[in-house]
Design a protein around this motif. Structure first.
Motif, PDB file in Angstrom:
ATOM      1  N   VAL A  31       4.503  -1.697  -6.231  1.00  9.18           N
ATOM      2  CA  VAL A  31       3.504  -0.634  -6.405  1.00  9.18           C
ATOM      3  C   VAL A  31       2.228  -1.217  -7.011  1.00  9.18           C
ATOM      4  O   VAL A  31       1.179  -0.568  -7.003  1.00  9.18           O
ATOM      5  CB  VAL A  31       4.049   0.502  -7.307  1.00  9.18           C
ATOM      6  CG1 VAL A  31       5.085   1.326  -6.572  1.00  9.18           C
ATOM      7  CG2 VAL A  31       4.628  -0.052  -8.604  1.00  9.18           C
ATOM      8  N   SER A  32       2.305  -2.417  -7.539  1.00 14.33           N
ATOM      9  CA  SER A  32       1.130  -3.046  -8.149  1.00 14.33           C
ATOM     10  C   SER A  32       0.347  -3.822  -7.079  1.00 14.33           C
ATOM     11  O   SER A  32       0.826  -4.841  -6.559  1.00 14.33           O
ATOM     12  CB  SER A  32       1.585  -3.991  -9.283  1.00 14.33           C
ATOM     13  OG  SER A  32       0.593  -4.955  -9.523  1.00 14.33           O
ATOM     14  N   GLN A  33      -0.872  -3.327  -6.783  1.00 14.12           N
ATOM     15  CA  GLN A  33      -1.720  -3.991  -5.787  1.00 14.12           C
ATOM     16  C   GLN A  33      -2.041  -5.415  -6.241  1.00 14.12           C
ATOM     17  O   GLN A  33      -2.104  -6.346  -5.439  1.00 14.12           O
ATOM     18  CB  GLN A  33      -3.021  -3.173  -5.599  1.00 14.12           C
ATOM     19  CG  GLN A  33      -3.910  -3.670  -4.489  1.00 14.12           C
ATOM     20  CD  GLN A  33      -3.254  -3.550  -3.101  1.00 14.12           C
ATOM     21  OE1 GLN A  33      -2.753  -2.498  -2.736  1.00 14.12           O
ATOM     22  NE2 GLN A  33      -3.233  -4.654  -2.357  1.00 14.12           N
ATOM     23  N   ASN A  34      -2.186  -5.562  -7.560  1.00 16.82           N
ATOM     24  CA  ASN A  34      -2.507  -6.866  -8.125  1.00 16.82           C
ATOM     25  C   ASN A  34      -1.422  -7.905  -7.784  1.00 16.82           C
ATOM     26  O   ASN A  34      -1.724  -9.024  -7.347  1.00 16.82           O
ATOM     27  CB  ASN A  34      -2.651  -6.684  -9.655  1.00 16.82           C
ATOM     28  CG  ASN A  34      -3.069  -7.958 -10.324  1.00 16.82           C
ATOM     29  OD1 ASN A  34      -3.766  -8.779  -9.719  1.00 16.82           O
ATOM     30  ND2 ASN A  34      -2.624  -8.155 -11.564  1.00 16.82           N
ATOM     31  N   ILE A  39       0.600 -12.618  -4.318  1.00 24.95           N
ATOM     32  CA  ILE A  39       1.522 -13.234  -3.335  1.00 24.95           C
ATOM     33  C   ILE A  39       0.758 -13.559  -2.050  1.00 24.95           C
ATOM     34  O   ILE A  39       0.920 -14.647  -1.472  1.00 24.95           O
ATOM     35  CB  ILE A  39       2.730 -12.303  -3.047  1.00 24.95           C
ATOM     36  CG1 ILE A  39       3.572 -12.073  -4.302  1.00 24.95           C
ATOM     37  CG2 ILE A  39       3.601 -12.848  -1.899  1.00 24.95           C
ATOM     38  CD1 ILE A  39       4.270 -13.291  -4.892  1.00 24.95           C
ATOM     39  N   ASN A  40      -0.079 -12.622  -1.617  1.00 21.86           N
ATOM     40  CA  ASN A  40      -0.802 -12.846  -0.357  1.00 21.86           C
ATOM     41  C   ASN A  40      -1.866 -13.948  -0.472  1.00 21.86           C
ATOM     42  O   ASN A  40      -2.408 -14.395   0.537  1.00 21.86           O
ATOM     43  CB  ASN A  40      -1.413 -11.534   0.143  1.00 21.86           C
ATOM     44  CG  ASN A  40      -0.320 -10.622   0.699  1.00 21.86           C
ATOM     45  OD1 ASN A  40       0.709 -11.120   1.176  1.00 21.86           O
ATOM     46  ND2 ASN A  40      -0.503  -9.329   0.611  1.00 21.86           N
ATOM     47  N   ILE A  55       5.935 -20.840  -4.070  1.00 23.56           N
ATOM     48  CA  ILE A  55       5.183 -19.703  -3.479  1.00 23.56           C
ATOM     49  C   ILE A  55       4.018 -20.255  -2.636  1.00 23.56           C
ATOM     50  O   ILE A  55       3.788 -19.778  -1.510  1.00 23.56           O
ATOM     51  CB  ILE A  55       4.679 -18.739  -4.592  1.00 23.56           C
ATOM     52  CG1 ILE A  55       5.855 -18.066  -5.299  1.00 23.56           C
ATOM     53  CG2 ILE A  55       3.681 -17.721  -4.049  1.00 23.56           C
ATOM     54  CD1 ILE A  55       6.585 -16.979  -4.530  1.00 23.56           C
ATOM     55  N   ALA A  56       3.318 -21.250  -3.155  1.00 25.76           N
ATOM     56  CA  ALA A  56       2.180 -21.821  -2.407  1.00 25.76           C
ATOM     57  C   ALA A  56       2.660 -22.398  -1.065  1.00 25.76           C
ATOM     58  O   ALA A  56       2.070 -22.130  -0.011  1.00 25.76           O
ATOM     59  CB  ALA A  56       1.499 -22.900  -3.250  1.00 25.76           C
ATOM     60  N   ALA A  66       3.289  -9.933   1.168  1.00 26.54           N
ATOM     61  CA  ALA A  66       3.585  -8.805   0.279  1.00 26.54           C
ATOM     62  C   ALA A  66       2.775  -7.594   0.714  1.00 26.54           C
ATOM     63  O   ALA A  66       1.730  -7.725   1.368  1.00 26.54           O
ATOM     64  CB  ALA A  66       3.280  -9.182  -1.163  1.00 26.54           C
ATOM     65  N   THR A  67       3.272  -6.414   0.336  1.00 24.15           N
ATOM     66  CA  THR A  67       2.642  -5.166   0.734  1.00 24.15           C
ATOM     67  C   THR A  67       2.991  -4.062  -0.261  1.00 24.15           C
ATOM     68  O   THR A  67       3.967  -4.190  -1.007  1.00 24.15           O
ATOM     69  CB  THR A  67       3.126  -4.761   2.152  1.00 24.15           C
ATOM     70  OG1 THR A  67       2.544  -3.515   2.524  1.00 24.15           O
ATOM     71  CG2 THR A  67       4.633  -4.615   2.210  1.00 24.15           C
TER      72      THR A  67
END
Ligand SMILES: NC(=O)c1ccc[n+]([C@@H]2O[C@H](COP(=O)([O-])OP(=O)(O)OC[C@H]3O[C@@H](n4cnc5c(N)ncnc54)[C@H](O)[C@@H]3O)[C@@H](O)[C@H]2O)c1
Length: 453
Positions: A31-34, A39-40, A55-56, A66-67
């Motif tokens: 729910v956190s856009q941040n 992630i994106n 992750i990189a 992520a979404t």
């Protein structure tokens, strides 16, 4: 596999990176856009050793994204891992509103999906939560559990600070489900990891994290109390605990880890009492160690209360000593239970092949004379006669001869203190002192506060 992960915190972010690293395509949902933006951009949402590189790399390979769009993530994936927070209320109740919200989102999303979907709960949840989550998904989707979707509990055991290392080296991978195909599919995610994969009942899996962490806290507190006493005596507690850990037979082992009746005998009560008194005389507080005796008394009370549920019945005790293969009656908890029951007028017979009242001597004799002076009148020599003439059979010692006889009896009430034989668990009139049987293993542990959406 295509996987969605709900919650991009410590557990979710590590699972996202590590599952992708093991060859899966993973979509994170938060729910956190941040957090989604991080992630994106190929950045982790947390600070943890090695997670930034993973992750990189996986972002570069296109294996992670992520979404905030739960519907889209569920439609595109076969398994949704739920790793949202489950904070505690000040009273210790779990707040499951994040879990239930995700369940609702998954339910709405699978309405529009033809394929079977699996929801795997990675968050720490109390027994009964998976069933509640399944109900919510059924309501929101209109689909039936185990027809359109399945629920799996897959608790996470990692520790912050070494989360990536722990992810790749789990002590074991635990999967609970009522759907073996779904359990196996979730197990497939972890086949490359070391450690045993254990597939078990949902509720067993749900309670494990609580049992583990409670035990870890107990270990720390026990070692601290021993340390506090040792330091008052000028003893190096680290040397003491190092030696303690060398005993892999009784100390660091599965020995004594079987739920059942109270401990007894001549050593444990005496030496525990000695250590408690030592701490008391040194003015060292040892509440964990002091509590051990209280728990033991509680177990004697519990056993007595179980038997008192069958008033006016003829009671037959199978075994009297504190464990099989000995005639030592000192501090035998069964003696205490019998003493209490006799005080309430119970009709009792006892069979114990190791006890001969004429052979009892010294402190053993003194102990029994002070509690059941007429023991010889209660003892019978023929176990078959006791079984035939008593209504309630109480199994106090784990003897093979009891096993072979009791598995043939279905018309007596059997109260088992020792988990004599698992075949007895199917019997209608069987009661285990502290384990469930086929007829009573569906208890629910929710408080009203927990179930509020
Ligand atoms: N942190 C640990 O070391 C650890 C270890 C083992 C198990 N656990 C358990 O795992 C669970 C998660 O712990 P955590 O430390 O990762 O939590 P966290 O608070 O770090 O992360 C939870 C994430 O869930 C997100 N979230 C909340 N509602 C959401 C929703 N409806 N949809 C999508 N995302 C949502 C939050 O925004 C947050 O990013 C807890 O049950 C915890 O007890 C934690």
């Amino acid at each position: 596999m295509n996987i969605s992960i709900f919650g991009l915190g410590y557990v979710g972010c590590v699972s996202l990176g590590c599952l992708a690293n093991n060859g899966h395509h993973v979509i994170g949902v938060d729910v956190s856009q941040n957090k989604v933006d991080l992630i994106n951009k190929g950045k982790p949402t947390i600070i943890e050793k090695d997670i930034d590189t993973i992750i990189a790399e996986q972002h570069k390979l296109g294996s992670i994204s992520a979404t905030t769009d739960a519907m889209d993530a569920v439609i595109k994936t076969e398994i949704s891992i739920i790793a949202v927070g489950t904070p505690s209320s000040p009273q210790g109740h779990l707040n499951l509103k994040y879990i239930f919200k995700v369940a609702e989102n998954i339910g709405k999303a699978i309405q529009n999906k033809d394929e079977f979907h699996i929801a795997a709960i990675r968050s720490t949840v109390l027994p009964g939560t998976c069933d509640k989550v399944a109900e919510i998904i059924e309501k929101a989707s209109g689909k039936k559990r185990n027809v359109g979707f399945a629920i799996v509990d897959n608790p996470e055991f990692l520790r912050e600070g070494s989360a990536v290392q722990d992810y790749y080296n789990p002590p074991l991978t635990l999967i609970g489900s009522d759907n073996i195909d779904a359990a196996n599919k979730v197990a497939d995610l972890y086949r490359k990891l070391p450690g045993e994969i254990v597939i078990t009942d949902l509720r067993v899996a749900e309670i494990m994290k609580y049992v583990n962490n409670t035990y870890h806290a107990l270990k720390i507190s026990f070692a601290n109390e021993v340390g506090n006493v040792c330091s008052e005596l000028g003893i190096d507690s680290h040397k003491v605990m190092e030696i303690f850990c060398k005993d892999k037979q009784l100390n660091i082992s599965n020995y004594y880890f079987k739920p059942g009746f109270a401990y007894g005998g001549s050593c444990l009560p005496k030496d525990l009492g000695g250590f408690k008194t030592l701490a008391h005389d040194l003015y060292v507080k040892t509440p964990v160690i002091d509590g051990i005796g209280i728990t033991n008394e509680n177990q004697i009370e519990r056993a007595t209360d179980l038997i008192l549920k069958y008033p006016n019945k003829k009671l037959g005790f199978l075994g009297l000593s504190f464990k099989a293969g000995t005639d030592d009656l000192r501090n035998s908890p069964a003696v205490r239970v019998i003493e209490l029951l006799l005080g309430k007028g119970a009709d009792i017979k006892i069979y114990d092949k190791n006890i001969n009242t004429t052979m009892l001597t010294g402190t053993n004799k003194d102990y029994i004379d002070a509690r059941i002076p007429h023991l010889s009148n209660l003892l019978v020599k023929d176990v078959d006669h006791l079984i035939e003439t008593c209504d309630v059979l109480i199994v106090n010692t784990n003897e093979d001869e009891f096993k072979s006889k009791l598995v043939l009896i279905e018309d007596k009430i059997i109260i088992d203190f020792v988990r004599l034989d698992d075949r007895l668990l199917d019997y209608e009139n069987y009661v285990g002192i502290n384990w469930s049987t086929k007829k009573n293993n569906n208890d629910t542990y929710f408080s009203s506060e927990d179930t509020v959406l």
